[in-house]
Design a protein around this motif. Structure first.
Motif, PDB file in Angstrom:
ATOM      1  N   ASP A   1     -34.176   6.131 -27.950  1.00 54.06           N
ATOM      2  CA  ASP A   1     -34.025   5.523 -26.759  1.00 54.06           C
ATOM      3  C   ASP A   1     -35.440   5.791 -25.781  1.00 54.06           C
ATOM      4  N   ILE A   2     -36.291   4.873 -25.187  1.00 53.23           N
ATOM      5  CA  ILE A   2     -37.495   5.267 -24.717  1.00 53.23           C
ATOM      6  C   ILE A   2     -37.394   4.165 -23.372  1.00 53.23           C
ATOM      7  N   TYR A   3     -37.360   4.994 -22.251  1.00 55.86           N
ATOM      8  CA  TYR A   3     -37.515   4.287 -21.040  1.00 55.86           C
ATOM      9  C   TYR A   3     -38.642   4.682 -19.901  1.00 55.86           C
ATOM     10  N   ASN A   4     -38.924   3.729 -19.423  1.00 54.13           N
ATOM     11  CA  ASN A   4     -39.836   3.896 -18.140  1.00 54.13           C
ATOM     12  C   ASN A   4     -38.866   4.309 -17.207  1.00 54.13           C
ATOM     13  N   SER A   5     -39.330   5.325 -16.301  1.00 56.49           N
ATOM     14  CA  SER A   5     -38.490   5.983 -15.229  1.00 56.49           C
ATOM     15  C   SER A   5     -38.771   5.329 -14.055  1.00 56.49           C
ATOM     16  N   PRO A   6     -38.113   5.479 -12.949  1.00 51.88           N
ATOM     17  CA  PRO A   6     -38.307   5.420 -11.810  1.00 51.88           C
ATOM     18  C   PRO A   6     -39.499   6.361 -11.388  1.00 51.88           C
ATOM     19  N   LEU A   7     -40.017   6.033 -10.014  1.00 52.61           N
ATOM     20  CA  LEU A   7     -40.901   6.928  -9.578  1.00 52.61           C
ATOM     21  C   LEU A   7     -40.382   7.911  -9.060  1.00 52.61           C
TER      22      LEU A   7
END
Length: 939
Positions: free
Chosen positions: A641-647
């Protein structure tokens, strides 16, 4: 009249284009009378005038009905006490719409409520019925929900009263008994353990039956996990009655005798205490609830510090981890019905703590959604001693949720059946739409914040009302007596039996002498070093993984410039070539997946990498479809799993920490955009990551990648605040490293994966590089990946030779980027020899490799000084952590000293040229003897 004419014209063109209520009028009565009169005007024709007034009344009645739906909560009976503070509203008054009751009686019910689930005579009956639905002891806010299907579903449930719980006579008696259990437990604690903190639930007693109700519903639906988070208010009662923590175990935690210990009975499994422990109202627990079949529902209440609301993202991480199937390659497969979360908030904390908003924002993000969390605000109308008017700028504590389109129910905590109905609606909505739902449980706090405080000094009027207010058990008993469900004196009998049983439990507890230490021994796994863990990988295996990561799905059109860069990685493992940082990371991930360990990595811009080095998610330039090279590996045996996170920092770090605890077999990684940003999540680091195992026995092997290094980018893009992690380092609670080679990083990641789900598990904090990502001095040959494990100390290249160690008088010690720059300086310095200087790199700062360093020092027979070199200011970085350790290693006649920046308030300067001057001074000073060497401080 103009509005009605316009609507009728629309109706003539398309009957479904107008509101259903107006369509009903036009269907039955045709055009307004004045539109049918061609000669007379409304002013001269009496009949036409009367008709126009009727239409205006119908329109006003429609507005009133809609206002009740939207604003009924403003007049709802949701306050058990303190209702006089509520602002006055006239939004649902009949008079506000120019109507009288007689006017409403003259309008047919179906004109204003065509879909009424019950037969009503006229619009007055409609108004009264809807006020009962929307402005009783339970009220609703859902007009902010923009999804038409959800809003219609909610409206139908409310207006049909289909969500309401209908209890039998026996079930009402059971509910009365449960309320008595809650109250009796608190009363017993108050009398038995006088003046001790317990943060009682009294005033919100009905929360326990509400939780009972949803646990039973979830168990009936065979949901495997219910994850709960709450602060300390009411926690002991929830532990006792919902989680099944034995009364005697709770009583033993209150006992203060210094020489004796109350020994509780058996049966309190599922409660972890760590070795230093925590106060009793911070502990969590687990409970298995079976239904007589093979399946069971596990209820988990998370441990929680006094930092209100910070447990929210942790519980959300628990929930997502329980929902994810990580056994197959690709992204983990999520099943929203495997688990759900319940978060119990304080009214002042929900609106006041920013981490709440961070958690709500995650609710529908791909990497963080959990299919709907049920939120309960335990609303006691006051935050410690702060009144509502000083604690929020909104009418309700729940108003923050409306920005995220979360339906809100306000319910009076003195009406137990309405409260159960609210919980029933919340659960049904969650199961149908898999979205968050919020219940504002409006009650009060019978005593001060912690039973020792005196609330009458700060809320005298409110507490005069509370003092005179009966408990919910007494109120409910009266209603049952009035309807004939129980007899007078029933509650008294129940209370006497509860008191008798609690007293017997307390009196039967054994009192034994104990000589146990206050702090328990740490588990053996925590004590064991990690140096001997095998992390090497056969070179041919790595070459195959490296080639397979260059494969793409058929028809995938990647960005050509990027693909060209990625193809260069293909031969990095060949003889004569070197492996850079990004490739080493990819190889570590690939080999870990091949070993069967799932990986989850998130952070701001993590898919590409803040510094454009990772590129783990590729984008098709034509379709924007994405593909991860690690998802195509045939060798992979687990999910990636790889995700750009929210700020977000605090919320995301908390989520990933919770995920790592619930999924101990997985390698969970959070990467800061810049290491400095981690300080926005300091509460999670301090209260959970660093101390969670010592306090609560909560294991995590999470990895933190914190970009660190001084490159002249200013105070907020230089330091990951290494000193803070070292200050928190003790009892092998985590590993802190600052490595200088791609192979070292590779082995650290593999070592971390190897200890996942074992007693040796502990978090890993890495001061990861920025400019060093592409520095060729960090790249190393392939043999370093297959021949040796992680080395806590490395020999610095370029200085004294092995045969000249007897000439060395000064040994430089340091970690990270500054040591690479020293290597650069040595190589680029002409006509200069450094026979008297040598250097080693401390790659793992905690646990500090003191034994290995001592062995190295013994190889320098004429050593005079140890020089600690760092680029951080003296009051930051590692110096104050290592100073004492180095002092103990000194032999007679030896000294140790510091080279680096002086004490600073700010981590670094903001001017690049000044930075370069400072950096050069540090390097020049480090490469000279302190005794007799020339000074370069003027540079």
């Amino acid at each position: 009249m103009g509005y009605i004419e316009e609507q009728y014209e629309l109706y003539q063109n398309d009957a479904d284009a107008v509101d259903a209520s107006l369509k009903e009028v036009f269907d039955n009565y045709g055009a307004p009378a004045w539109m049918m009169t061609t000669q007379a005007s409304p002013a001269t024709n009496g009949e036409a005038k009367a008709s126009s007034e009727d239409i205006v009344k119908v329109t006003s009645a429609l507005k009133l009905v809609e206002a009740i739906r939207r604003h009924g909560h403003l007049e709802a009976n949701i306050y058990a006490v303190g209702s006089d503070e509520r602002p006055v509203s006239t939004l649902i008054n009949i008079e506000s719409y120019g109507l009288t009751e007689e006017d409403l009686k003259g309008i047919p019910a179906e004109w204003v409520w065509p879909e009424s689930p019950v037969k009503l005579d006229n619009a007055l009956s409609v108004v009264r019925t809807l006020k009962e639905r929307y402005a009783g002891t339970i009220s609703f806010e859902y007009d902010h929900v923009n999804n038409d299907e959800e809003r219609k579903w909610l409206q139908d449930k409310v207006e049909s009263a289909a969500f309401q719980v209908n209890l039998s006579k026996e079930e009402k008696k059971q509910l009365l008994k449960r309320l008595a259990d809650v109250e009796g437990f608190e009363n017993f604690l108050a009398k038995t353990f006088v003046a001790q903190k317990r943060f009682s639930i009294e005033g919100l007693d009905v929360m326990v039956p509400m939780l009972d109700h949803i646990v039973q519903s979830a168990s009936g639906d065979k949901i495997e996990h219910i994850m709960m988070g709450m602060a300390h208010r009411g926690r002991l009662n929830v532990l006792a009655h919902v989680l099944g923590k034995p009364y005697d175990r709770i009583f033993s935690e209150f006992h203060l005798s210094p020489d004796k210990e109350l020994v509780p009975s058996e049966g309190s499994t599922g409660i972890n205490y760590g070795w230093t422990g925590d106060v009793k109202y911070h502990f969590g627990a687990r409970r298995e609830i079976g239904d007589g079949e093979q399946t069971s529902t596990r209820v988990t209440l998370s441990h929680n510090p006094s930092h209100l609301e910070y447990v929210n993202p942790v519980v959300q991480g628990f929930t997502r981890a329980a929902q994810d199937d990580r056994s197959e390659p690709g992204y983990a497969q999520m099943d929203e019905d495997e688990a759900f979360g319940i978060l119990i908030h304080g009214d002042a904390a929900f609106i006041g703590e920013g981490v709440v908003a961070e958690g709500l924002n995650m609710s529908d993000l791909p990497g963080y959604r959990t299919g709907g969390t049920i939120h309960i605000i335990g609303n006691n109308l006051v935050g410690f001693t702060t009144n509502r008017r000083d604690g929020r700028s909104t009418r309700y504590a729940s108003d923050l949720a409306k920005g995220y389109e979360i339906p809100v129910v306000h319910v009076n905590a003195d009406d137990p059946v309405a409260c159960l109905s609210a919980m029933s609606l919340a659960y049904e909505y969650r199961q149908k739409f898999h979205k968050d739902f919020l219940i504002d449980l409006v009650g009060y706090r019978r005593y001060g914040h912690n039973e020792i405080d005196e609330p009458r000094s700060t809320q005298p009027k409110l507490y005069k009302e509370i003092d005179d207010h009966p408990t919910v058990a007494n109120i409910f008993e009266k209603s049952l007596i009035d309807e004939g469900s129980v007899e007078e004196g029933t509650l008294k009998q129940i209370n006497e039996e509860i008191e008798k049983n609690l007293r017997a439990t307390y009196n039967n507890m054994k009192e034994n002498e104990t000589k146990e230490a206050d702090v328990k021994d740490r588990p053996g796994g925590v004590e064991r070093p990690l140096d001997e863990i095998e992390t090497v990988v056969d070179l041919e295996r790595l070459r195959q993984l490296n080639q397979d990561m260059l494969k793409r799905p058929e028809g995938f059109n990647g960005f050509k410039k990027l693909e060209k860069i990625l193809k260069r990685r293909g031969n990095m493992l060949d003889d004569g070539n070197k492996v850079d940082w990004a490739t080493a990371e990819a190889l570590a991930f690939a080999s870990i997946l091949e070993d069967g360990t799932p990986i989850r990595i998130t952070g701001q811009d993590t898919e590409r990498g803040t510094f454009a080095h990772r590129h783990m998610v590729l984008h098709d330039i034509d379709t924007d479809e994405t593909y991860s090279p690690l998802h195509g590996l045939e060798q992979a045996k687990a999910s990636f799993d790889i995700y750009n996170s929210p700020l977000s920092e605090a919320g995301v770090i908390g989520f990933e920490y919770g995920y790592s605890v619930q999924a101990p077999e997985a390698l969970v990684i959070w990467e800061a955009q810049f290491g400095d940003f981690a300080n926005a999540g300091q509460v999670i680091f301090d209260q959970f990551v660093a101390a969670g195992r010592a306090k609560w026995g909560e294991k995590s092997s999470m990895v933190f990648l914190l970009p660190h290094g001084y490159e002249g980018q200013g105070p907020e893009h230089s330091s990951a605040r290494l000193e803070r992690f070292l200050q928190l380092a003790a009892e092998n609670n985590w590993t802190v490293a600052n490595v200088t080679s791609s192979a070292q990083y590779f082995h650290l990641l593999r070592r971390q994966a190897a200890i996942s789900n074992k007693e040796e598990a502990r978090p890993l904090v890495i001061m990861s590089p920025k400019s060093l990502l592409r520095n060729q001095r960090v790249a190393v040959e392939g043999s370093r990946f297959s021949d040796s494990n992680f080395q806590s100390i490395l020999k610095q290249p370029g200085l004294s030779k092995e045969e000249n160690k007897n000439k060395v008088k000064s040994l430089l010690l340091g970690s990270g980027k500054i040591m690479v720059e020293i290597e650069d300086a040595v190589e680029n310095t002409e006509n200069e020899t450094f026979e008297t200087i040598d250097a080693v790199r401390i790659e793992q700062i905690y646990p500090f490799p003191a034994k290995k360093l001592a062995e190295i020092l013994d190889t320098y027979p004429n050593l005079e000084e140890l020089v600690w070199v760092q680029e951080e200011p003296q009051n930051m970085g590692s110096w104050y952590f290592v100073e004492g350790i180095l002092h103990k290693l000194l032999k007679k006649g030896q000294i140790h000293r510091y080279v680096g920046r002086p004490h600073r308030a700010s981590p670094s300067v903001g001017e690049p040229n000044i930075h370069k001057t400072e950096q050069n001074r540090i390097i020049q000073e480090a490469l000279q003897m302190s005794k007799g060497g020339k000074s370069n401080e003027g540079n």
